[in-house]
Design a protein around this motif. Structure first.
Motif: not given
Lengths: 571, 302
Positions: A22-23, A25-27, A29-30, A568
């Protein structure tokens, strides 16, 4: 909702190899989405509970708090009354003991059926179907609050001690079955396989391979359940099943404040003693805290090994059987009521009364409105509980460093006071908090939220404080060694994991809080609980059934949402 | 609080006895069978625990049976205990009586107090809260914008009939300030209004009179706004199987005892006084037909 211990103690810091990539940025965002969702929910709850222009605080009722407090220092110490209190305390204790023993039996059987280990690799399809049904039934059983179970059971069994015992056994048993199933699955299954391969029968193989490995954890969990059962037994007393809760209701109804205070003091002593004892046994048999249990994490502790049974633990184990018999005799339990013709008839009658469910007067808007009120109440209660945790929790963590000198003993005194505050908050039943809150607020969402918030604050504060006690101190030491100032090192190293604990337990308690709204509804707060109580009073079972279905749906929705948010935030 | 601890003990003893009894598997063992009596907890539990054990003793003397008072903490619990057969004889309110008869076919209302055929509720208000006394049902509409508490949810005089008259006057619950409260009992309603927790309350006239007489309420704090028209209320209800369970003629004996309570006899007078009555008189199920209609209308009876 559970972190399994899938492998024997692995290095704690090692990332799980199978975790998907998981990038960053994704973390982020979540986390942002989760935070926004939580903020939106808070804003919505506040908006719903605080109608614009409406008055909130009932000024005139506030004077009553004065009366209440004035008698606090003069509890009733009348000898006759004290003996009533003593008997009531024994009844509460006995009901809690019998209820938790029942729950553990259900938990053991249910846990074995649910665990994958017990069935081997490929259970036949009827077994798989049966397990699916069982899993669903357990979720349904534990989503109904003990107090609601008691109200139903009274309808079938009459005023019988079985009502209280079963009301504890059913939801707690369902909860235990899930935890036990997961505990069984978490132990390495090599011993079981080899026993089976060597020709052992399935049952004996299970007994010899699973029990020794899981017994300490199961025992530890049992004592944790016992603590919870004691709190619930008091709440059940409010429904008239006897014990301290019953006496408390009578004294509150008679407005004998001095008696109320004596009973509250008795509750605190009983709850405090049970928790100390339970803590001791739990730290002996397995290093698992209440905090771990509450989120289903059976933690193989890195630093501390189980100390083996101390004398007091052995003694309490030896006393279990006599204690259970004594409790059985004291409350006069008889399973005969379960099988009598009258019970079967009334049970059948109740079921046919409940089905088919019907909408309350006013239809969907009323039902949905009540469900939304329930969620609002739980959200606001959690806000208060988190505030209490943030204010009291840091002081309630057992001090670990600097054990000597006057500063250390001062800190210890603060610790004792903080723990006592939390004990008071969680030992007084939310129904009683609600009655007190109704003195100062108009009936509705707010007094319910206040009552649940105080009670949950006492529990959440303890869970979080316990979790903080076991936090790894090495990052802080390293920062300090590197020359970072003491305070800064503490803040930088401790805040992220602390926040993580707080969020995990808050989400977990939120799920329970939604279920608990049923109890303050009984004293006229708001939401599905109030609707349920009103319809039960009118013996309007079809609507009662639809209210119960609505609470089941709300519980499942909240649990699913909670799991998502937790995942998340963890990623 | 005279004799408080004693009554508490009695209460507990009663409860334990009941628990022990039901634990022995009710139904069998006719020799140990106890006649359970109970009552809706419409007043201060201390008062009820003085009244009903004394009455149970009277019943025991008169019938030669074991009679036990079973205390409960809410109205519906009495209906449930009656339905299940833990209680064979119960002092019900108009609404709880109708509910119980619906759930136990052939149960019958046998006696009521002299005051129950024409019973009244009062609307009371905290003196500082604004509403002034009025005549006629329509005056209730003036309570809009005030807070109000009922008694128990299934109280006839503390909820059902007051709510009925409010509806007649066109006063909706949403016109009140906040949700209506349910104090649990008439005493609690009076106290909540006297100390200002609620501005207005609906209370049973007999409990109000008894409270005023006992000087337990400061009349400068509370005033009566309106007395409702009369309706039928409290009564004794017996289970249809009482004669089967305790011997032929039990029901008649109980009825005779109730109707025979006499003001001239000092022990009787004491009991009647605690009931707030001069005497008990016969009643019949059909006297409560109007209560039943109102209850259905308000959704309190299915």
């Amino acid at each position: 909702m559970t972190l399994r211990l899938d492998a024997p103690p692995s290095p704690p810091a090692a990332p799980a190899p199978t975790r998907e990539h998981v990038s960053g940025r994704k973390v982020l965002l979540r986390k942002l989405v989760s935070l926004t969702a939580v903020a939106a929910m808070l804003a919505w709850a506040v908006h719903r509970a605080f109608p614009s222009g409406g008055e909130l605080v009932n000024q005139d009722g506030l004077a009553l708090f004065g009366d209440l407090a004035a008698t606090a220092l003069r509890p009733s110490l009348d000898a006759d009354f004290l003996s009533v209190v003593l008997e009531a305390a024994a009844t509460t204790l006995a009901l809690a003991l019998l209820g938790s023993v029942g729950a553990l039996v259900v938990g053991l059987v249910g846990g074995l059926v649910l665990s994958d280990v017990a069935w081997g690799d490929a259970p036949p399809w009827p077994v798989r179907m049966g397990r699916l049904v069982l899993r669903g039934a357990l979720v349904a059983v534990r989503s109904v609050h003990e107090l609601v179970w008691a109200l139903f059971l009274v309808t079938v069994l009459g005023l019988d001690p079985l009502v209280a015992v079963l009301a504890l056994t059913l939801p707690f048993g369902a909860q235990s079955a899930q935890v036990f199933g997961e505990t069984f699955d978490a132990v390495p299954d090599a011993p079981l396989r080899s026993l089976r391969a060597a020709g052992a029968k399935r049952f004996s193989a299970l007994v010899y391979a699973l029990l020794p490995a899981t017994a300490p954890l199961l025992l530890s969990y049992s004592f944790y359940r016992f603590e919870c059962a004691l709190r619930s037994a008091v709440v059940l007393g409010v429904a008239g099943v006897g014990g301290l809760g019953f006496e408390l209701t009578v004294s509150l109804q008679s407005r004998n404040w001095d008696e109320v205070w004596t009973l509250v003091a008795a509750l605190l002593v009983l709850a405090g003693a049970i928790e100390l004892w339970s803590n001791r046994v739990r730290s002996d048999v397995a290093v698992v805290t209440c905090a771990d249990w509450s989120v289903g994490r059976e933690r193989p502790d890195e630093g501390r090994a189980p100390r083996g049974l101390t004398r007091s633990t052995r003694l309490s184990l030896a006393l279990m059987v006599p204690a259970i018999s004594l409790a059985w005799w004291w409350v006069g339990l008889s399973p005969a009521g379960l099988t009598s013709a009258g019970t079967r008839e009334r049970g059948g009658q109740l079921l046919s009364d409940l089905w088919p469910p019907a909408l309350p007067e006013g239809g969907w808007p009323v039902l949905i409105g009540a469900a939304l009120d329930t969620v609002t109440m739980a959200v606001l209660a959690m806000v208060l509980a988190v505030a209490i945790t943030l204010l009291v929790g840091p002081w309630a963590s057992r001090p670990r460093a600097g054990r000597h000198g006057p500063a250390a003993s001062g800190r210890k005194a603060v610790w004792a006071v903080a723990r006592a505050v939390l004990l008071v908050l969680r030992s007084i039943p939310p129904t009683v908090w609600a009655i007190i809150a109704l003195l100062g607020f108009f009936p509705g969402i707010l007094p319910g939220a206040l009552a649940l918030g105080l009670y949950t604050g006492g529990i959440l504060g303890r869970l979080v404080a316990e979790a903080w006690e076991t936090m790894n101190l090495k990052p802080r030491e390293s920062l300090r060694d590197a020359g970072v100032p003491r305070a800064a090192a503490a803040v930088v190293s401790m805040t992220p994991p602390s926040a993580n604990h707080l969020v995990t337990y808050t989400l977990y308690r939120f799920e329970i809080c939604v279920r608990d709204t049923a109890i303050v509804g009984v004293v006229g707060a708001a939401g599905l609980g109030r609707l349920l109580n009103e319809r039960l009073a009118a013996f309007d079972f079809p609507v009662v059934a639809s209210v119960l279905l609505a609470s089941l749906l709300v519980s499942i929705a909240v649990e699913t949402l909670g799991r998502r948010v937790r995942r998340a935030l963890r990623a | 609080m005279p004799a408080t601890p004693l009554t508490r003990r009695t209460l507990l003893a009663g409860t334990t006895a009941m628990l022990a009894l039901s634990a022995c598997g009710s139904g069998e063992g006719a020799d140990a069978k106890e006649l359970g009596i109970s009552a809706i907890p419409d007043q201060d539990p201390e008062l009820l625990n003085r009244l009903y054990p004394a009455l149970a003793e009277r019943f025991a003397d008169e019938t030669g049976l074991n009679v036990a008072y079973q205390p409960v903490t809410d109205y519906t619990a009495v209906v449930r205990a009656f339905e299940i057969g833990d209680v064979h004889l119960a002092w019900m309110g108009g609404l709880t009586g109708v509910q119980a008869r619906e759930r136990v076919p052939d149960a019958t209302a046998i006696a009521q107090r002299d005051i129950d055929a024409d019973f009244h509720s009062l609307f009371i208000a905290n003196s500082g809260s604004g509403p002034r006394p009025f005549d006629g049902t329509a005056g209730l509409s003036g309570l809009a914008g005030h807070t109000l508490t009922f008694g128990s949810e299934t109280s006839t005089s503390g909820r059902l009939m007051p709510q009925y008259f409010m509806r007649e006057a066109g006063l909706k619950q949403s016109d009140l300030r906040g949700e209506p409260g349910f104090s649990g009992s008439h005493d609690a309603t009076i106290e909540a209004v006297a100390n200002g927790s609620f501005e207005v309350g609906a209370v049973n006239e007999q409990v109000w009179d008894a409270t005023v007489e006992a000087g337990e309420v400061d009349l400068s704090d509370v005033e009566v706004l309106w007395r409702t028209p009369g309706y039928a209320d409290y009564h004794w209800l017996v289970r249809p199987d009482i004669d089967d369970a305790f011997g032929k003629g039990t029901r008649e004996k109980v009825l005779d005892l109730l109707l025979g309570l006499d003001q001239e006899n000092s022990a009787d007078a004491e009991l009647l006084d605690l009931f707030g009555a001069e005497s008990f008189v016969r009643t019949k199920d059909s006297d409560y037909d109007r209560i039943e209609d109102v209850a259905r209308d308000l959704g309190l009876l299915e």
